[in-house]
Motif scaffolding. Structure first.
Motif, mmCIF file in Angstrom:
data_model
loop_
_atom_site.group_PDB
_atom_site.id
_atom_site.type_symbol
_atom_site.label_atom_id
_atom_site.label_comp_id
_atom_site.label_asym_id
_atom_site.label_seq_id
_atom_site.Cartn_x
_atom_site.Cartn_y
_atom_site.Cartn_z
ATOM 1 N N PHE A 40 0.859 -1.187 0.000
ATOM 2 C CA PHE A 40 0.000 0.000 0.000
ATOM 3 C C PHE A 40 0.890 1.230 0.000
ATOM 4 C CE2 PHE A 40 -2.224 3.500 2.134
ATOM 5 C CZ PHE A 40 -3.399 3.560 1.392
ATOM 6 N N ASP A 41 0.748 2.041 -1.032
ATOM 7 C CA ASP A 41 1.507 3.286 -1.110
ATOM 8 C C ASP A 41 3.015 3.054 -1.067
ATOM 9 O OD1 ASP A 41 0.864 5.860 -1.680
ATOM 10 O OD2 ASP A 41 0.564 6.509 0.382
ATOM 11 N N GLY A 42 3.455 1.953 -1.662
ATOM 12 C CA GLY A 42 4.880 1.672 -1.742
ATOM 13 C C GLY A 42 5.465 0.965 -0.541
ATOM 14 N N GLU A 43 4.635 0.616 0.437
ATOM 15 C CA GLU A 43 5.102 -0.093 1.624
ATOM 16 C C GLU A 43 4.259 -1.345 1.852
ATOM 17 O OE1 GLU A 43 5.377 2.275 5.112
ATOM 18 O OE2 GLU A 43 6.199 4.016 4.074
ATOM 19 N N ILE A 44 4.860 -2.349 2.471
ATOM 20 C CA ILE A 44 4.129 -3.560 2.826
ATOM 21 C C ILE A 44 3.429 -3.329 4.159
ATOM 22 C CG2 ILE A 44 4.294 -6.017 3.349
ATOM 23 C CD1 ILE A 44 4.830 -5.319 0.446
ATOM 24 N N VAL A 45 2.108 -3.453 4.160
ATOM 25 C CA VAL A 45 1.325 -3.212 5.379
ATOM 26 C C VAL A 45 0.416 -4.413 5.649
ATOM 27 C CG1 VAL A 45 1.365 -0.715 5.047
ATOM 28 C CG2 VAL A 45 -0.533 -2.038 4.139
ATOM 29 N N PRO A 46 0.035 -4.632 6.906
ATOM 30 C CA PRO A 46 -0.827 -5.767 7.240
ATOM 31 C C PRO A 46 -2.312 -5.451 7.077
ATOM 32 C CG PRO A 46 -0.097 -4.683 9.247
ATOM 33 C CD PRO A 46 0.559 -3.960 8.107
ATOM 34 N N GLU A 72 -3.603 -0.843 9.932
ATOM 35 C CA GLU A 72 -3.122 0.488 10.277
ATOM 36 C C GLU A 72 -4.056 1.549 9.699
ATOM 37 O OE1 GLU A 72 0.759 0.537 8.617
ATOM 38 O OE2 GLU A 72 1.631 -0.721 10.194
ATOM 39 N N LEU A 73 -4.320 2.575 10.482
ATOM 40 C CA LEU A 73 -5.158 3.669 10.020
ATOM 41 C C LEU A 73 -4.463 4.461 8.928
ATOM 42 C CD1 LEU A 73 -6.243 4.920 13.541
ATOM 43 C CD2 LEU A 73 -7.671 3.657 11.941
ATOM 44 N N ILE A 74 -5.258 4.928 7.959
ATOM 45 C CA ILE A 74 -4.692 5.817 6.948
ATOM 46 C C ILE A 74 -4.929 7.259 7.388
ATOM 47 C CG2 ILE A 74 -5.028 4.118 5.124
ATOM 48 C CD1 ILE A 74 -7.340 5.865 4.094
ATOM 49 N N GLU A 75 -4.402 8.208 6.613
ATOM 50 C CA GLU A 75 -4.398 9.601 7.026
ATOM 51 C C GLU A 75 -5.795 10.143 7.272
ATOM 52 O OE1 GLU A 75 -3.598 8.577 3.945
ATOM 53 O OE2 GLU A 75 -5.263 9.411 2.827
ATOM 54 N N GLU A 76 -5.838 11.260 7.999
ATOM 55 C CA GLU A 76 -7.101 11.875 8.377
ATOM 56 C C GLU A 76 -7.826 12.466 7.164
ATOM 57 O OE1 GLU A 76 -6.333 14.744 11.376
ATOM 58 O OE2 GLU A 76 -5.757 13.258 12.885
ATOM 59 N N GLU A 108 -7.491 7.849 -7.365
ATOM 60 C CA GLU A 108 -6.339 8.189 -6.512
ATOM 61 C C GLU A 108 -6.068 7.091 -5.489
ATOM 62 O OE1 GLU A 108 -5.085 11.484 -3.086
ATOM 63 O OE2 GLU A 108 -6.910 11.763 -4.268
ATOM 64 N N TYR A 109 -7.127 6.638 -4.826
ATOM 65 C CA TYR A 109 -6.953 5.590 -3.818
ATOM 66 C C TYR A 109 -6.583 4.268 -4.490
ATOM 67 C CZ TYR A 109 -7.631 2.888 0.425
ATOM 68 O OH TYR A 109 -7.431 2.065 1.513
ATOM 69 N N ALA A 110 -7.167 3.998 -5.646
ATOM 70 C CA ALA A 110 -6.858 2.757 -6.370
ATOM 71 C C ALA A 110 -5.382 2.675 -6.713
ATOM 72 C CB ALA A 110 -7.717 2.663 -7.626
ATOM 73 N N ILE A 111 -4.781 3.808 -7.047
ATOM 74 C CA ILE A 111 -3.350 3.826 -7.356
ATOM 75 C C ILE A 111 -2.535 3.513 -6.110
ATOM 76 C CG2 ILE A 111 -1.440 5.356 -8.008
ATOM 77 C CD1 ILE A 111 -3.415 6.751 -9.916
ATOM 78 N N ARG A 112 -2.959 4.037 -4.973
ATOM 79 C CA ARG A 112 -2.222 3.807 -3.724
ATOM 80 C C ARG A 112 -2.235 2.330 -3.326
ATOM 81 N NH1 ARG A 112 -3.755 7.780 0.966
ATOM 82 N NH2 ARG A 112 -1.685 7.103 1.661
ATOM 83 N N CYS A 113 -3.321 1.649 -3.637
ATOM 84 C CA CYS A 113 -3.415 0.231 -3.282
ATOM 85 C C CYS A 113 -3.612 -0.605 -4.551
ATOM 86 C CB CYS A 113 -4.538 -0.013 -2.293
ATOM 87 S SG CYS A 113 -6.160 0.475 -2.886
ATOM 88 N N SER A 114 -2.800 -0.324 -5.559
ATOM 89 C CA SER A 114 -2.993 -0.946 -6.872
ATOM 90 C C SER A 114 -2.903 -2.469 -6.824
ATOM 91 C CB SER A 114 -1.972 -0.392 -7.871
ATOM 92 O OG SER A 114 -0.655 -0.600 -7.405
ATOM 93 N N GLU A 115 -2.034 -3.014 -5.972
ATOM 94 C CA GLU A 115 -1.910 -4.472 -5.870
ATOM 95 C C GLU A 115 -3.226 -5.092 -5.422
ATOM 96 O OE1 GLU A 115 0.958 -7.839 -3.771
ATOM 97 O OE2 GLU A 115 0.883 -5.826 -2.937
ATOM 98 N N LEU A 116 -3.874 -4.476 -4.433
ATOM 99 C CA LEU A 116 -5.120 -4.995 -3.895
ATOM 100 C C LEU A 116 -6.313 -4.619 -4.763
ATOM 101 C CD1 LEU A 116 -6.562 -6.463 -1.606
ATOM 102 C CD2 LEU A 116 -6.511 -4.327 -0.292
#
Length: 213
Positions: A40-46, A72-76, A108-116
């Motif tokens: 997600f956004d270039g980092e591996i997150v759970p 993990e929560l995403i930004e406000e 925009e959000y789809a790009i951030r989590c493109s793998e998912l």
């Protein structure tokens, strides 16, 4: 993609996982409480596995699903700053019209989590105004966090509604998709796991969920 279990870790692709889910064999591989490690956004997150065969796919041909939620929560973000006039009253807290829903289902959000994003599917969600929506990425409702009413096994064994950890490892407030009372307030989960409400125009983090099927 890595699956974090209590005693072992397995490596599996999202493509393989989708095939397993669609064949109705998800429980041979994962269970509620396991974590999928996804980019997600270039980092591996759970992402927590919170339910198996709970959410209903918008496509009736898809019978089996797994629901996962960002650990993990995403930004406000504000729930919504633009109200919609209904019955001569301006409502800010309708999930179907909210800015946070539009953002979570945006390019925009789809790009951030493109793998998912490639494997997440639209599902039917019930909302507090009695209407349903089709959502690819969504927030849990207040009742879906509640151990007494949730359909998700992940939350049934928790004495309080779980608050998600952000990267600096403290629990924070997070929006649900549920309206409270009149058109200005939305239910949120506090850092201690309690439920309360705040103005829809406030900016809070959130823990988005989605369904693979």
């Amino acid at each position: 993609m890595q699956i974090n279990k209590m005693f072992k870790s397995d490596v599996i692709s999202l493509e393989d996982l989708r095939t397993i889910v669609r064949n109705g064999e998800a429980r041979n591989v994962i269970t509620e409480g396991d974590q999928l490690c996804i980019n997600f956004d270039g980092e591996i997150v759970p992402y927590d596995v919170i339910g198996i065969d709970v959410d209903k796919a918008a496509d009736e041909k898809i019978v089996h699903t797994i629901t996962i939620q960002a650990h993990e929560l995403i930004e406000e973000h504000p729930f919504s700053t633009k109200g919609n006039t209904e019955d001569n009253y301006i409502k800010f807290n309708k999930w179907e019209d909210s800015e946070i829903r539009a953002y979570l289902n945006s390019d925009e959000y789809a790009i951030r989590c493109s793998e998912l994003d490639e494997y997440a599917i639209p599902v039917i969600k019930d909302n507090t105004d009695g209407k349903t929506t089709e959502d690819k990425f969504f927030l849990l409702s207040a009742s879906e966090y509640d151990a007494q009413s949730t359909p998700y096994p992940y939350y049934k064994d928790k004495p309080h509604r779980a608050a998600k950890h952000v990267k600096n490892d403290f629990n924070d407030y997070q929006f649900t998709r549920s309206a409270y009372g009149n058109g200005n307030f939305v239910w949120y989960i506090s850092g201690s796991g309690d439920i309360s409400y705040d103005l829809a125009t406030s900016a809070l983090p959130c823990a988005p969920a989605c369904v693979i099927g």
